[in-house]
Design an enzyme around this catalytic site. Structure first.
Site, PDB file in Angstrom:
ATOM      1  N   LEU A  87     -18.982  46.939  63.573  1.00  0.00           N
ATOM      2  CA  LEU A  87     -18.012  46.474  64.559  1.00  0.00           C
ATOM      3  C   LEU A  87     -18.317  47.105  65.905  1.00  0.00           C
ATOM      4  O   LEU A  87     -18.879  48.205  65.965  1.00  0.00           O
ATOM      5  CB  LEU A  87     -16.582  46.836  64.125  1.00  0.00           C
ATOM      6  CG  LEU A  87     -16.102  46.254  62.791  1.00  0.00           C
ATOM      7  CD1 LEU A  87     -14.752  46.851  62.411  1.00  0.00           C
ATOM      8  CD2 LEU A  87     -16.018  44.736  62.852  1.00  0.00           C
ATOM      9  N   THR A  90     -25.467  48.085  57.370  1.00  0.00           N
ATOM     10  CA  THR A  90     -24.416  48.126  58.385  1.00  0.00           C
ATOM     11  C   THR A  90     -23.380  49.214  58.090  1.00  0.00           C
ATOM     12  O   THR A  90     -23.482  49.935  57.114  1.00  0.00           O
ATOM     13  CB  THR A  90     -23.705  46.766  58.461  1.00  0.00           C
ATOM     14  OG1 THR A  90     -23.066  46.512  57.194  1.00  0.00           O
ATOM     15  CG2 THR A  90     -24.676  45.656  58.762  1.00  0.00           C
ATOM     16  N   GLU A  97     -27.227  38.176  55.951  1.00  0.00           N
ATOM     17  CA  GLU A  97     -27.260  39.253  54.965  1.00  0.00           C
ATOM     18  C   GLU A  97     -27.588  38.720  53.571  1.00  0.00           C
ATOM     19  O   GLU A  97     -27.216  37.601  53.217  1.00  0.00           O
ATOM     20  CB  GLU A  97     -25.906  39.974  54.935  1.00  0.00           C
ATOM     21  CG  GLU A  97     -25.577  40.641  56.258  1.00  0.00           C
ATOM     22  CD  GLU A  97     -24.127  41.058  56.391  1.00  0.00           C
ATOM     23  OE1 GLU A  97     -23.848  41.965  57.200  1.00  0.00           O
ATOM     24  OE2 GLU A  97     -23.260  40.461  55.726  1.00  0.00           O
ATOM     25  N   GLU A 121     -27.100  49.653  61.457  1.00  0.00           N
ATOM     26  CA  GLU A 121     -26.351  48.935  62.484  1.00  0.00           C
ATOM     27  C   GLU A 121     -24.900  49.371  62.418  1.00  0.00           C
ATOM     28  O   GLU A 121     -24.421  49.794  61.366  1.00  0.00           O
ATOM     29  CB  GLU A 121     -26.395  47.415  62.250  1.00  0.00           C
ATOM     30  CG  GLU A 121     -27.750  46.775  62.348  1.00  0.00           C
ATOM     31  CD  GLU A 121     -27.699  45.268  62.091  1.00  0.00           C
ATOM     32  OE1 GLU A 121     -26.570  44.746  61.894  1.00  0.00           O
ATOM     33  OE2 GLU A 121     -28.751  44.636  62.076  1.00  0.00           O
ATOM     34  N   ARG A 142     -22.886  45.244  70.420  1.00  0.00           N
ATOM     35  CA  ARG A 142     -23.754  44.194  70.865  1.00  0.00           C
ATOM     36  C   ARG A 142     -23.759  44.249  72.374  1.00  0.00           C
ATOM     37  O   ARG A 142     -22.848  44.804  72.988  1.00  0.00           O
ATOM     38  CB  ARG A 142     -23.226  42.855  70.335  1.00  0.00           C
ATOM     39  CG  ARG A 142     -23.872  41.600  70.904  1.00  0.00           C
ATOM     40  CD  ARG A 142     -23.251  40.353  70.328  1.00  0.00           C
ATOM     41  NE  ARG A 142     -22.984  40.288  68.919  1.00  0.00           N
ATOM     42  CZ  ARG A 142     -23.840  39.895  67.988  1.00  0.00           C
ATOM     43  NH1 ARG A 142     -25.054  39.512  68.360  1.00  0.00           N
ATOM     44  NH2 ARG A 142     -23.491  39.877  66.734  1.00  0.00           N
ATOM     45  N   ASP A 173     -18.192  36.595  65.097  1.00  0.00           N
ATOM     46  CA  ASP A 173     -18.790  35.329  65.544  1.00  0.00           C
ATOM     47  C   ASP A 173     -17.976  34.770  66.713  1.00  0.00           C
ATOM     48  O   ASP A 173     -16.781  34.478  66.561  1.00  0.00           O
ATOM     49  CB  ASP A 173     -18.824  34.315  64.400  1.00  0.00           C
ATOM     50  CG  ASP A 173     -19.916  34.616  63.394  1.00  0.00           C
ATOM     51  OD1 ASP A 173     -20.700  35.549  63.640  1.00  0.00           O
ATOM     52  OD2 ASP A 173     -19.985  33.919  62.367  1.00  0.00           O
TER      53      ASP A 173
END
Length: 567
Positions: free
Chosen positions: A476, A435, A275, A473, A506, A191
């Site tokens: 990290l 994930t 989640e 996904e 990302r 975040d």
């Protein structure tokens, strides 16, 4: 005033191609180069211009010194692109051919929309999205924050920045996975900004702090409303479930012209970090650190009321007074505690089984309520629905799997915690998003008995048994080929199935660095090959991937590196 900037997009067999991009205050030009030589020495350059009136394409010719080999190479590449573009797709944009590879999506920066509901760094975003498209990316994943859209007052929705972003993505030809983010941003791994729940929700939580998840020491967690209050009219006369439902209805109605075409998937958030889990390992203020076991989150009055009722129904009223009192603290390890230890641990007693069944069932019931609502809203509009489950891999090789238990997954050496979740998803035809697929067991601290590969395999088997689609996904950010190889292998699953999609975490400036970009574009190419490329020699695959990177290298790349947003 117009700005003319010449960019070199790369070298084809020693011949350089020069193209020009134009930007002005009147419109933004996002240029993509498609090489289609009608004869030796000439190419067509197509400029795609996106403005308030939509998109238009201008084709112009430029002369370069090319060879017959270059002509043949480019024609073959464009033919392949057209063939891929012409394949039939199902309603969520994924290929119908089950073994036709794994489409890659990319997560957008968490702050893609500003607190004032405008698109953040619009020009840089456009360039970056065009770069993703040119690399063969299927689409993007966007967090649609409850705290931004309905932030100021109940039932007052501001979609401004999201409308701009999704229209831009559609104009470029990218699909969108829209995440209904009913949680707070800030306090979890990765975040990078802070977005609270809506102001009026926070006010209600301050007035009644039992609306927040609570641990046995009275620590409140404001990331997500306690599921114990799901159906209670605690938010200015509405229940949390009603608020989530009305938000999704408003989203559907506002974006109905894009759903099914541009917006191909709705991922519904059901807990912290989006989640389906309890906030058992909060990083905020240093409360938890990897690889601690976390803590049970069942001490708000609404959860305790449910626990008490369950204990009375089981004719064990004393079991309803509280959760386990011997389960240690956030940063303990299983063997530090009486409840989670291997020998004579409380988790493996009648009380432990009662509590863990209740705790995990409360999470399943929460998921059932939200998925029932979500499917009723979106099933008829042509979008796939998905939900995410956390990859809690630390202490997986222990008997009790303590961190999974505190998060609400009743998964131990003798009890499968993921099959019930997969079956619930299957009942609603919801994609199971998971994930940590980039991780390898030996990369993790050996003393923490981490086993992400084993965990991914268990989840893959659960989804296969439940006949539900599995997507993945990376947990990290990773830019190295070693992680990419693991992503590729994990996406193929090796159980006779492929993942239906992979979302890369990302988009950020680091991704667009030259070597990282080269590796990423190669990963996209290999993922699209899927199982069909497994039997081909590694050298051939690498040559084709390198060629794909070379051909698709966008002229906007330099601009994206210079101006793209920090996530």
């Amino acid at each position: 005033m117009a700005l003319n900037v010449a960019h070199r997009t790369g070298t084809l067999h020693g011949s350089q191609l020069i193209v020009e991009t134009v930007a002005s205050a009147a419109y933004e030009t996002i240029t993509s180069v498609f090489l289609k030589p009608p004869n030796q020495g000439t190419i067509n350059c197509r400029d795609r211009r996106i403005d308030g009136g939509g998109s238009r394409t201008i084709t112009r010719q430029a002369h370069v010194e090319t060879s017959p080999a270059v002509v043949a190479e480019v024609e073959a590449e464009e033919s392949m692109v057209h063939q891929e573009g012409g394949r039939s797709s199902n309603k969520d944009g994924r290929k119908n051919n089950h073994h036709n590879g794994v489409p890659v999506f990319v997560m957008m920066p968490l702050d893609s929309v500003t607190p004032s509901n405008a698109m953040n760094r619009k020009k840089a975003m456009g360039m970056s999205l065009q770069a993703l498209k040119s690399a063969g990316v299927e689409g993007i994943m966007v967090d649609v924050w409850w705290g931004l859209v309905e932030g100021d007052a109940p039932r007052i929705y501001n979609w401004g920045g999201y409308s701009e972003l999704m229209e831009m993505a559609g104009g470029i030809g990218l699909k969108v996975q829209a995440v209904m983010s009913f949680h707070q941003c800030g306090g979890n791994v990765g975040d990078s900004c802070n977005i609270s729940l809506p102001k009026w929700v926070v006010e209600e939580m301050n007035n009644d702090q039992d609306l927040a998840y609570t641990d046995q020491w009275g620590r409140r967690n404001f990331e997500y409303l306690s599921l114990g209050s799901d159906t209670l009219p605690v938010l200015k006369g509405r229940s949390p479930l009603q608020c989530y439902t009305e938000f999704m209805v408003a989203f559907r109605d506002n974006f109905q012209h894009l759903i099914g075409d541009t917006i191909v998937e709705i991922q519904v958030g059901m807990g912290p970090a989006g989640e389906l889990r309890y906030p058992s390992y909060p990083e905020q203020d240093g409360t938890w650190k990897f690889p601690g076991i976390g803590a049970f989150q069942c001490y708000d009055k609404y959860m305790l009321n449910s626990l008490k009722a369950a204990a009375e129904a089981a004719e064990k009223s004393t079991w309803g007074n509280s959760g386990p009192t011997d389960a240690g603290q956030y940063n303990n390890w299983p063997e530090d505690t009486q409840f989670f230890r291997k020998e004579n641990g409380g988790w493996n007693t009648p009380y432990g089984e009662f509590f863990l069944n209740w705790y995990s069932q409360m999470l399943l019931d929460h998921g059932e309520r939200i998925l029932s609502s979500t499917t009723s809203i979106f099933n008829s509009v042509g979008a796939k629905i998905s939900a995410k489950v956390a990859g809690i891999h630390w202490h997986y090789d222990t008997q009790s799997h303590a961190p999974e238990l505190t998060a609400g997954y009743y998964n131990t050496r003798t009890h499968d915690g993921y099959l019930p979740i997969a079956r619930m998803f299957a009942r609603h035809n919801v994609v199971f998003n998971f994930t940590c697929i980039e991780m390898r067991d030996h990369e993790q601290p050996s003393e923490a008995l981490c086993a992400p590969e084993k965990l991914v395999r268990q989840v893959a088997l659960a989804t296969k048994g439940a006949k539900v689609a599995l997507a993945g996904e990376n947990a990290l950010p990773r830019y190295d080929e070693y992680a990419h190889e693991q992503i590729l292998q994990s996406s193929l699953l090796n159980i006779g199935e492929e993942m239906c999609a992979f979302t890369y975490l990302r988009m950020n400036p680091t991704l667009f660095e030259t070597e990282n970009w080269r590796r990423f574009a190669g990963l996209v190419k290999k993922m699209k090959e899927g199982k069909s490329g497994v039997d081909r020699c590694k050298e051939q695959m690498e040559r084709e991937a390198e060629h794909f990177v070379h051909i698709s290298e966008p002229l906007v790349l330099q601009e994206a590196v210079a101006t793209a947003c920090v996530p």
